[in-house]
Design a protein around this motif. Structure first.
Motif, PDB file in Angstrom:
ATOM      1  N   GLU A 154       0.824  -1.201   0.000  1.00  0.00           N
ATOM      2  CA  GLU A 154       0.000   0.000   0.000  1.00  0.00           C
ATOM      3  C   GLU A 154       0.865   1.260   0.000  1.00  0.00           C
ATOM      4  O   GLU A 154       0.614   2.199  -0.738  1.00  0.00           O
ATOM      5  CB  GLU A 154      -0.903   0.001   1.237  1.00  0.00           C
ATOM      6  CG  GLU A 154      -1.752   1.236   1.362  1.00  0.00           C
ATOM      7  CD  GLU A 154      -2.545   1.252   2.646  1.00  0.00           C
ATOM      8  OE1 GLU A 154      -3.686   1.708   2.607  1.00  0.00           O
ATOM      9  OE2 GLU A 154      -2.016   0.830   3.686  1.00  0.00           O
ATOM     10  N   THR A 155       1.885   1.271   0.852  1.00  0.00           N
ATOM     11  CA  THR A 155       2.755   2.437   0.987  1.00  0.00           C
ATOM     12  C   THR A 155       4.151   2.057   0.523  1.00  0.00           C
ATOM     13  O   THR A 155       4.744   1.119   1.059  1.00  0.00           O
ATOM     14  CB  THR A 155       2.818   2.902   2.458  1.00  0.00           C
ATOM     15  OG1 THR A 155       1.491   3.064   2.934  1.00  0.00           O
ATOM     16  CG2 THR A 155       3.579   4.197   2.592  1.00  0.00           C
ATOM     17  N   PRO A 156       4.716   2.777  -0.448  1.00  0.00           N
ATOM     18  CA  PRO A 156       6.081   2.452  -0.902  1.00  0.00           C
ATOM     19  C   PRO A 156       7.123   2.920   0.119  1.00  0.00           C
ATOM     20  O   PRO A 156       6.813   3.641   1.064  1.00  0.00           O
ATOM     21  CB  PRO A 156       6.217   3.226  -2.211  1.00  0.00           C
ATOM     22  CG  PRO A 156       5.287   4.376  -2.056  1.00  0.00           C
ATOM     23  CD  PRO A 156       4.151   3.874  -1.222  1.00  0.00           C
ATOM     24  N   SER A 157       8.346   2.523  -0.096  1.00  0.00           N
ATOM     25  CA  SER A 157       9.446   2.994   0.749  1.00  0.00           C
ATOM     26  C   SER A 157       9.643   4.486   0.509  1.00  0.00           C
ATOM     27  O   SER A 157       9.332   5.001  -0.559  1.00  0.00           O
ATOM     28  CB  SER A 157      10.727   2.248   0.403  1.00  0.00           C
ATOM     29  OG  SER A 157      10.558   0.876   0.645  1.00  0.00           O
ATOM     30  N   LYS A 158      10.186   5.169   1.523  1.00  0.00           N
ATOM     31  CA  LYS A 158      10.384   6.615   1.402  1.00  0.00           C
ATOM     32  C   LYS A 158      11.790   6.995   1.829  1.00  0.00           C
ATOM     33  O   LYS A 158      12.351   6.423   2.753  1.00  0.00           O
ATOM     34  CB  LYS A 158       9.377   7.371   2.263  1.00  0.00           C
ATOM     35  CG  LYS A 158       7.962   7.226   1.775  1.00  0.00           C
ATOM     36  CD  LYS A 158       6.996   8.015   2.587  1.00  0.00           C
ATOM     37  CE  LYS A 158       5.586   7.819   2.046  1.00  0.00           C
ATOM     38  NZ  LYS A 158       4.600   8.534   2.825  1.00  0.00           N
ATOM     39  N   LYS A 159      12.325   7.977   1.123  1.00  0.00           N
ATOM     40  CA  LYS A 159      13.616   8.570   1.452  1.00  0.00           C
ATOM     41  C   LYS A 159      13.404  10.073   1.467  1.00  0.00           C
ATOM     42  O   LYS A 159      12.957  10.643   0.470  1.00  0.00           O
ATOM     43  CB  LYS A 159      14.667   8.167   0.398  1.00  0.00           C
ATOM     44  CG  LYS A 159      16.048   8.679   0.660  1.00  0.00           C
ATOM     45  CD  LYS A 159      16.701   7.857   1.734  1.00  0.00           C
ATOM     46  CE  LYS A 159      18.173   8.253   1.847  1.00  0.00           C
ATOM     47  NZ  LYS A 159      18.822   7.586   2.932  1.00  0.00           N
ATOM     48  N   ASP A 160      13.703  10.713   2.573  1.00  0.00           N
ATOM     49  CA  ASP A 160      13.488  12.148   2.754  1.00  0.00           C
ATOM     50  C   ASP A 160      12.024  12.528   2.479  1.00  0.00           C
ATOM     51  O   ASP A 160      11.728  13.563   1.886  1.00  0.00           O
ATOM     52  CB  ASP A 160      14.416  12.969   1.851  1.00  0.00           C
ATOM     53  CG  ASP A 160      15.882  12.726   2.164  1.00  0.00           C
ATOM     54  OD1 ASP A 160      16.189  12.489   3.356  1.00  0.00           O
ATOM     55  OD2 ASP A 160      16.710  12.767   1.232  1.00  0.00           O
ATOM     56  N   GLY A 161      11.104  11.641   2.850  1.00  0.00           N
ATOM     57  CA  GLY A 161       9.678  11.914   2.696  1.00  0.00           C
ATOM     58  C   GLY A 161       9.121  11.681   1.306  1.00  0.00           C
ATOM     59  O   GLY A 161       7.936  11.870   1.080  1.00  0.00           O
ATOM     60  N   LYS A 162       9.956  11.262   0.353  1.00  0.00           N
ATOM     61  CA  LYS A 162       9.505  11.042  -1.021  1.00  0.00           C
ATOM     62  C   LYS A 162       9.506   9.549  -1.333  1.00  0.00           C
ATOM     63  O   LYS A 162      10.413   8.830  -0.922  1.00  0.00           O
ATOM     64  CB  LYS A 162      10.432  11.759  -2.003  1.00  0.00           C
ATOM     65  CG  LYS A 162      10.432  13.263  -1.828  1.00  0.00           C
ATOM     66  CD  LYS A 162      11.407  13.909  -2.774  1.00  0.00           C
ATOM     67  CE  LYS A 162      11.473  15.408  -2.524  1.00  0.00           C
ATOM     68  NZ  LYS A 162      12.509  16.055  -3.311  1.00  0.00           N
ATOM     69  N   PRO A 163       8.508   9.073  -2.095  1.00  0.00           N
ATOM     70  CA  PRO A 163       8.487   7.657  -2.467  1.00  0.00           C
ATOM     71  C   PRO A 163       9.680   7.305  -3.362  1.00  0.00           C
ATOM     72  O   PRO A 163      10.019   8.068  -4.277  1.00  0.00           O
ATOM     73  CB  PRO A 163       7.181   7.495  -3.241  1.00  0.00           C
ATOM     74  CG  PRO A 163       6.434   8.756  -3.086  1.00  0.00           C
ATOM     75  CD  PRO A 163       7.361   9.807  -2.597  1.00  0.00           C
TER      76      PRO A 163
END
Length: 192
Positions: A154-163
């Protein structure tokens, strides 16, 4: 420098070499001193400051270029890992419902932990062919890969708040109650 200027007919070779070495030392020392004075003069006049500033600017440009991320980069350790709809318990339920313990593996008494690695895209889909990074047996590995292909996060991984695209490692434990009996359950551990 000419050798006969330094020596006379009665001088020994040792004395001649000593004189030559001392003159060479003096010349080297003078050369270094002159270089230091020239650098100091340029610095005081302001000749080096623009050069240093230009070099710093070039380094700053390189740093800016390094900050621009590759959109296709796959992260090993994102800030937030991908989340299955309903959390880890829902992921475990999905795996228990969909994994079928192969009959051949049951007969052989094969059990153990299979680690499957795949890429979760920015939209939550598993795109890369899942790869077994820790194997138990080819039969159990194939079943773990088959079920990993079915996953949708449902939710992708995030780096610095971005997918972002990121690797996901899913360990799955295949365990029999006893080697000859039916399997109890498949116990996934979740993301590492």
């Amino acid at each position: 420098m000419v050798l006969r200027d330094v020596t006379h007919p009665g001088a020994s070779k040792r004395k001649t070499m000593k004189i030559l070495n001392s003159r060479c030392f003096v010349l080297r020392y003078m050369k270094r001193s002159f270089m230091l004075l020239a650098v100091a003069a340029l610095y005081l006049i302001g000749g080096i400051a623009p050069v240093l500033a230009t070099r710093s600017y070039k380094l700053a440009q390189d740093s800016v270029v390094a900050l621009v991320e590759d959109p296709d980069k796959v992260y090993e350790l994102p800030d937030e890992t991908a989340q299955y709809h309903g959390g880890n318990q829902a992921l475990y339920d999905f795996l228990n419902k969909n994994i079928k313990y192969p009959q051949e593996a049951q007969k052989k008494g094969e059990q153990g932990r299979v680690f499957v690695r795949f890429i979760v895209e920015k939209d939550g889909k598993v795109t890369e062919e899942p790869k077994v990074i820790r194997s138990v047996s080819p039969i159990l590995d194939a079943e773990a890969v088959r079920v990993a292909k079915l996953l949708k996060f449902e939710t992708p991984s995030k780096k610095d708040g971005k997918p972002v695209r990121a690797y996901f490692v899913l360990p799955i434990i295949f365990k029999l109650d006893s080697p000859k009996e039916q399997p109890a359950k498949v116990f996934p551990l979740g993301s590492l």
